[in-house]
Design an enzyme around this catalytic site. Sequence first.
Site, PDB file in Angstrom:
ATOM      1  N   ARG A 173       0.844  -1.206   0.000  1.00  0.00           N
ATOM      2  CA  ARG A 173       0.000   0.000   0.000  1.00  0.00           C
ATOM      3  C   ARG A 173       0.874   1.248   0.000  1.00  0.00           C
ATOM      4  NH1 ARG A 173      -3.785   0.228   5.041  1.00  0.00           N
ATOM      5  NH2 ARG A 173      -4.951  -1.375   3.927  1.00  0.00           N
TER       6      ARG A 173
ATOM      7  N   ARG B 196      -1.613   7.060   9.449  1.00  0.00           N
ATOM      8  CA  ARG B 196      -1.855   6.554   8.088  1.00  0.00           C
ATOM      9  C   ARG B 196      -1.967   7.727   7.103  1.00  0.00           C
ATOM     10  NH1 ARG B 196      -3.878   1.314   8.195  1.00  0.00           N
ATOM     11  NH2 ARG B 196      -2.952   0.202   9.949  1.00  0.00           N
TER      12      ARG B 196
ATOM     13  N   LYS C 137      -3.570   1.989  14.735  1.00  0.00           N
ATOM     14  CA  LYS C 137      -3.546   2.898  13.583  1.00  0.00           C
ATOM     15  C   LYS C 137      -4.108   4.265  13.962  1.00  0.00           C
ATOM     16  CE  LYS C 137      -6.139  -0.105  11.344  1.00  0.00           C
ATOM     17  NZ  LYS C 137      -6.968  -0.802  10.366  1.00  0.00           N
TER      18      LYS C 137
ATOM     19  N   LYS D 229      -5.673   7.791  12.129  1.00  0.00           N
ATOM     20  CA  LYS D 229      -6.140   8.332  10.850  1.00  0.00           C
ATOM     21  C   LYS D 229      -6.518   9.806  10.976  1.00  0.00           C
ATOM     22  CE  LYS D 229      -7.526   3.856   9.076  1.00  0.00           C
ATOM     23  NZ  LYS D 229      -8.590   2.995   8.544  1.00  0.00           N
TER      24      LYS D 229
ATOM     25  N   CYS E 275     -15.262  -3.240  -0.195  1.00  0.00           N
ATOM     26  CA  CYS E 275     -13.866  -3.466   0.194  1.00  0.00           C
ATOM     27  C   CYS E 275     -13.342  -4.674  -0.602  1.00  0.00           C
ATOM     28  CB  CYS E 275     -13.794  -3.746   1.693  1.00  0.00           C
ATOM     29  SG  CYS E 275     -14.456  -5.369   2.123  1.00  0.00           S
TER      30      CYS E 275
ATOM     31  N   CYS F 114      -8.033 -10.636   1.321  1.00  0.00           N
ATOM     32  CA  CYS F 114      -8.068 -10.184   2.709  1.00  0.00           C
ATOM     33  C   CYS F 114      -8.174 -11.355   3.679  1.00  0.00           C
ATOM     34  CB  CYS F 114      -9.237  -9.231   2.928  1.00  0.00           C
ATOM     35  SG  CYS F 114      -9.297  -8.683   4.639  1.00  0.00           S
TER      36      CYS F 114
ATOM     37  N   CYS G 136     -16.461  -8.062   6.313  1.00  0.00           N
ATOM     38  CA  CYS G 136     -16.395  -8.288   7.773  1.00  0.00           C
ATOM     39  C   CYS G 136     -16.702  -6.959   8.449  1.00  0.00           C
ATOM     40  CB  CYS G 136     -15.018  -8.851   8.167  1.00  0.00           C
ATOM     41  SG  CYS G 136     -13.764  -7.587   8.451  1.00  0.00           S
TER      42      CYS G 136
ATOM     43  N   CYS H 193     -13.932  -1.295   6.165  1.00  0.00           N
ATOM     44  CA  CYS H 193     -12.961  -0.639   5.285  1.00  0.00           C
ATOM     45  C   CYS H 193     -13.598   0.180   4.172  1.00  0.00           C
ATOM     46  CB  CYS H 193     -12.026  -1.681   4.690  1.00  0.00           C
ATOM     47  SG  CYS H 193     -11.048  -2.543   5.936  1.00  0.00           S
TER      48      CYS H 193
HETATM   49 FE1  SRM Z   1      -9.051  -1.485   6.290  1.00  0.00          FE
HETATM   50  C1  SRM Z   1      -7.693  -4.092   7.924  1.00  0.00           C
HETATM   51  C2  SRM Z   1      -8.287  -2.917   3.370  1.00  0.00           C
HETATM   52  C3  SRM Z   1      -9.703   1.429   4.761  1.00  0.00           C
HETATM   53  C4  SRM Z   1     -10.789  -0.437   9.032  1.00  0.00           C
HETATM   54  N1  SRM Z   1      -8.070  -3.190   5.794  1.00  0.00           N
HETATM   55  C5  SRM Z   1      -7.556  -4.124   6.650  1.00  0.00           C
HETATM   56  C6  SRM Z   1      -6.731  -5.155   5.880  1.00  0.00           C
HETATM   57  C7  SRM Z   1      -5.310  -4.669   5.811  1.00  0.00           C
HETATM   58  C8  SRM Z   1      -6.846  -6.615   6.379  1.00  0.00           C
HETATM   59  C9  SRM Z   1      -5.840  -7.100   7.380  1.00  0.00           C
HETATM   60  O1  SRM Z   1      -5.591  -6.423   8.397  1.00  0.00           O
HETATM   61  O2  SRM Z   1      -5.330  -8.192   7.160  1.00  0.00           O
HETATM   62  C10 SRM Z   1      -7.428  -5.054   4.495  1.00  0.00           C
HETATM   63  C11 SRM Z   1      -6.608  -5.470   3.283  1.00  0.00           C
HETATM   64  C12 SRM Z   1      -7.494  -6.176   2.295  1.00  0.00           C
HETATM   65  C13 SRM Z   1      -6.866  -6.413   0.978  1.00  0.00           C
HETATM   66  O3  SRM Z   1      -6.786  -7.591   0.572  1.00  0.00           O
HETATM   67  O4  SRM Z   1      -6.483  -5.469   0.320  1.00  0.00           O
HETATM   68  C14 SRM Z   1      -7.942  -3.635   4.531  1.00  0.00           C
HETATM   69  N2  SRM Z   1      -8.873  -0.845   4.448  1.00  0.00           N
HETATM   70  C15 SRM Z   1      -8.644  -1.598   3.353  1.00  0.00           C
HETATM   71  C16 SRM Z   1      -8.850  -0.806   2.075  1.00  0.00           C
HETATM   72  C17 SRM Z   1      -7.934  -1.221   0.936  1.00  0.00           C
HETATM   73  C18 SRM Z   1     -10.330  -0.953   1.684  1.00  0.00           C
HETATM   74  C19 SRM Z   1     -10.797  -0.346   0.380  1.00  0.00           C
HETATM   75  O5  SRM Z   1     -11.854  -0.772  -0.049  1.00  0.00           O
HETATM   76  O6  SRM Z   1     -10.165   0.552  -0.153  1.00  0.00           O
HETATM   77  C20 SRM Z   1      -8.621   0.610   2.625  1.00  0.00           C
HETATM   78  C21 SRM Z   1      -7.173   1.026   2.606  1.00  0.00           C
HETATM   79  C22 SRM Z   1      -7.013   2.427   3.105  1.00  0.00           C
HETATM   80  C23 SRM Z   1      -5.647   3.013   2.970  1.00  0.00           C
HETATM   81  O7  SRM Z   1      -5.237   3.336   1.856  1.00  0.00           O
HETATM   82  O8  SRM Z   1      -4.998   3.226   4.008  1.00  0.00           O
HETATM   83  C24 SRM Z   1      -9.088   0.429   4.063  1.00  0.00           C
HETATM   84  N3  SRM Z   1      -9.996   0.220   6.851  1.00  0.00           N
HETATM   85  C25 SRM Z   1     -10.264   1.259   6.024  1.00  0.00           C
HETATM   86  C26 SRM Z   1     -11.239   2.120   6.617  1.00  0.00           C
HETATM   87  C27 SRM Z   1     -11.870   3.352   5.982  1.00  0.00           C
HETATM   88  C28 SRM Z   1     -11.074   4.600   6.181  1.00  0.00           C
HETATM   89  O9  SRM Z   1     -10.008   4.593   6.788  1.00  0.00           O
HETATM   90  O10 SRM Z   1     -11.545   5.652   5.724  1.00  0.00           O
HETATM   91  C29 SRM Z   1     -11.558   1.570   7.854  1.00  0.00           C
HETATM   92  C30 SRM Z   1     -12.654   2.092   8.829  1.00  0.00           C
HETATM   93  C31 SRM Z   1     -12.237   3.280   9.593  1.00  0.00           C
HETATM   94  C32 SRM Z   1     -11.479   2.896  10.808  1.00  0.00           C
HETATM   95  O11 SRM Z   1     -10.269   2.740  10.738  1.00  0.00           O
HETATM   96  O12 SRM Z   1     -12.116   2.731  11.864  1.00  0.00           O
HETATM   97  C33 SRM Z   1     -10.759   0.373   7.994  1.00  0.00           C
HETATM   98  N4  SRM Z   1      -9.169  -2.137   8.229  1.00  0.00           N
HETATM   99  C34 SRM Z   1      -9.968  -1.597   9.196  1.00  0.00           C
HETATM  100  C35 SRM Z   1      -9.866  -2.402  10.388  1.00  0.00           C
HETATM  101  C36 SRM Z   1     -10.591  -2.130  11.732  1.00  0.00           C
HETATM  102  C37 SRM Z   1      -9.765  -1.211  12.561  1.00  0.00           C
HETATM  103  C38 SRM Z   1     -10.334  -0.858  13.893  1.00  0.00           C
HETATM  104  O13 SRM Z   1      -9.560  -0.354  14.729  1.00  0.00           O
HETATM  105  O14 SRM Z   1     -11.512  -1.014  14.152  1.00  0.00           O
HETATM  106  C39 SRM Z   1      -8.983  -3.455  10.081  1.00  0.00           C
HETATM  107  C40 SRM Z   1      -8.548  -4.602  11.019  1.00  0.00           C
HETATM  108  C41 SRM Z   1      -7.378  -4.247  11.860  1.00  0.00           C
HETATM  109  O15 SRM Z   1      -6.780  -3.181  11.767  1.00  0.00           O
HETATM  110  O16 SRM Z   1      -7.046  -5.104  12.688  1.00  0.00           O
HETATM  111  C42 SRM Z   1      -8.577  -3.270   8.719  1.00  0.00           C
HETATM  112 FE1  SF4 Z   2     -10.995  -7.208   4.817  1.00  0.00          FE
HETATM  113 FE2  SF4 Z   2     -12.974  -6.730   6.493  1.00  0.00          FE
HETATM  114 FE3  SF4 Z   2     -11.543  -4.701   5.547  1.00  0.00          FE
HETATM  115 FE4  SF4 Z   2     -13.194  -5.976   3.937  1.00  0.00          FE
HETATM  116  S1  SF4 Z   2     -13.800  -4.801   5.756  1.00  0.00           S
HETATM  117  S2  SF4 Z   2     -11.057  -5.448   3.470  1.00  0.00           S
HETATM  118  S3  SF4 Z   2     -13.097  -8.052   4.673  1.00  0.00           S
HETATM  119  S4  SF4 Z   2     -10.777  -6.286   6.848  1.00  0.00           S
END
Ligand code: SRM
Ligand code: SF4
Length: 575
Positions: free
Chosen positions: A88, A157, A229, A231, A452, A458, A493, A497
């Site tokens: 990323r 981030r 993380k 943000k 997502c 993922c 899930c 994201c």
């Molecule tokens: Fe996310 C984890 C993809 C934005 C909340 N996110 C992941 C992981 C890295 C899975 C992992 O930990 O093994 C995913 C990778 C999947 C893949 O195969 O690519 C993943 N997140 C994404 C992306 C690519 C989704 C998308 O459709 O674009 C976004 C990448 C953003 C970036 O460039 O940095 C992405 N993730 C978000 C957002 C939205 C936002 O930030 O605006 C959220 C919700 C906001 C938040 O952070 O609360 C988000 N991702 C999470 C979480 C839950 C974190 C939490 O503290 O609640 C995880 C799980 C974790 O961190 O353990 C996670």
């Molecule tokens: Fe993976 Fe859940 Fe984020 Fe979708 S919402 S990319 S399934 S961690």
Amino acid sequence: MTAALPLTETDAPGQTELPPSKNEGLKRASDGLAGPLPAEINDLSTARISEDAAQLLKFHGSYLQDDRDQRQALKKAKQDRAWQFMVRTKFPGGRLTAEQYLLADELATTSANNTIRITTRQDFQFHGIGKAKLRSLIQALNDRWMTTYGGCGDVTRNTLTCPVADLLPGHAFDYQELAQQISDRFMPDSTAYYELWLDGEKIMADGSRVKVTPQREESFFGPTYMPRKHKIVIGLPHDNCVDLFTNDMALEAVLDDHSHLRGFNLVAGGGLGSTYGQKETFARLGDRIGFLPPEQAIPVLEAATALYRDFGDRSNRRHARLKYVLADRGVEWFRDELGRRLGERLPLPADVPQYGVDDHLGWREQADGQWLVGIWVENGRIQDKADRLVKTGLRAIIAEVEPGIRLTAQQNLVLTHIPADTRPRVEALLQQYGLSAGGDGLSTLRRYAMACPAMPTCGLAVAESERFLPGVITELEQRGYGDDRVWIRMSGCPNGCSRPPSAEVGLVGRSLSLYNIYLGGSFEGTRLARLYRPDVRSNVLVDTLTEVFDQWKQGRNEGEAFGDWANRTLTFVEG
Ligand code: SRM
Ligand code: SF4
């Protein structure tokens, strides 16, 4: 006003008596995020790395994944998983050049799975990278000033802001520049990244390479970095295209009648992830904390980030985000503690007018007379399909026209700085490759749908998302709902994201072919959706949605958006 207390106050006054989580020890012992990585990344006798190394690799912008489509067959054949890596980038404000885009396009083909994924935080992700290609890919990106450092991990981030506000008429403030400054301020100090991927060198603005002096101390983060993380976004009320309330911290622009920036409200404590069955985890929108003039943006963010660093829960990672500090201790406590660190409390937040969102698709004239055009990319996946040659088409246009590039938080892409006399040529190329700038055959419902990645990359996905949502939209279009403007967001899930908890319709994976339906978020991102139906089978998802869409059409007030209607009239399981 300055951040009066030392910013290395990492003794964490707010910690519980529970022991720190395993990751805290790992970070502390990692020698500035190096740990076992140098040995393991360079060991090509195995396709994977250890769990500890994988945790640290995240800080370098990469995840260890496996192709989940192959898991079962490989298990049956008693073979190891099909290990691969995701990388990323970090693009503050989603900004990159044509040259950088073309390199990313090439790397996607030569080193990854021939797709680029635009993320919901204005970045690129590359999937399906073999271990042998990881180093050269990260190196090549850095050679053209595309870093991956801090793309993931317990650090700050990517900093988001409106991708085009600085280009449109009527804006005197450069939000892009501030996003870059925030990003620079919160980069880790450790040089382990440069040593691991770039032969101990940094690439300077003129392309020259300079040897780094090895350093491991972190002047701001300290040895254990952030609890989780972190943000940050800069958002505009009339165009909340970055979903500002869903971030740990946001600078909410306060504008006068002529769109001039008066200052910002600091918003803190947003976040969307939750874990099923764990009531201490939940989605939350940020609270307005106080008002600050533009020149105080960095010092105030420093003090607020230090507060999160010191008070975030370091024993339970599921409860570690800033939102839980706000939820547990309250807004007044946060204002007091921030005031103590700054030497004085921030003035109360300023009033902001009504909210709106622009997804930035289509043509707009810039303030300088050139043009920009926002192009729709389904779920952010830049790839070629029979009806739309998105990857080939974008490459052709960008190579020929050399526009600026901006990525949106809705997973789309904007081409900027197009001279007026070049516009017809770009229009012709868009048509030739089947690309949509909004309209031209793209239904309104599909335009506002986001998913997502989920399967097969993922590791946390329990259900399909990116591969499933397009079919759901097709069915809804076939049943006559294509013209409706509704944010529908799906995730595999409850981590959120694609931001389903702040959508009008959130479809959140429960397990294979089973989704929870959340309804009633506002179109403008100012209200969370609530659980309407749990455990809905994927084959009746569309029926359930058409039922509520029909009720909306019959019962809505004039012009009432779906989310507002749902929030006003429906009975929810929770809340
Ligand atoms: Fe996310 C984890 C993809 C934005 C909340 N996110 C992941 C992981 C890295 C899975 C992992 O930990 O093994 C995913 C990778 C999947 C893949 O195969 O690519 C993943 N997140 C994404 C992306 C690519 C989704 C998308 O459709 O674009 C976004 C990448 C953003 C970036 O460039 O940095 C992405 N993730 C978000 C957002 C939205 C936002 O930030 O605006 C959220 C919700 C906001 C938040 O952070 O609360 C988000 N991702 C999470 C979480 C839950 C974190 C939490 O503290 O609640 C995880 C799980 C974790 O961190 O353990 C996670
Ligand atoms: Fe993976 Fe859940 Fe984020 Fe979708 S919402 S990319 S399934 S961690």
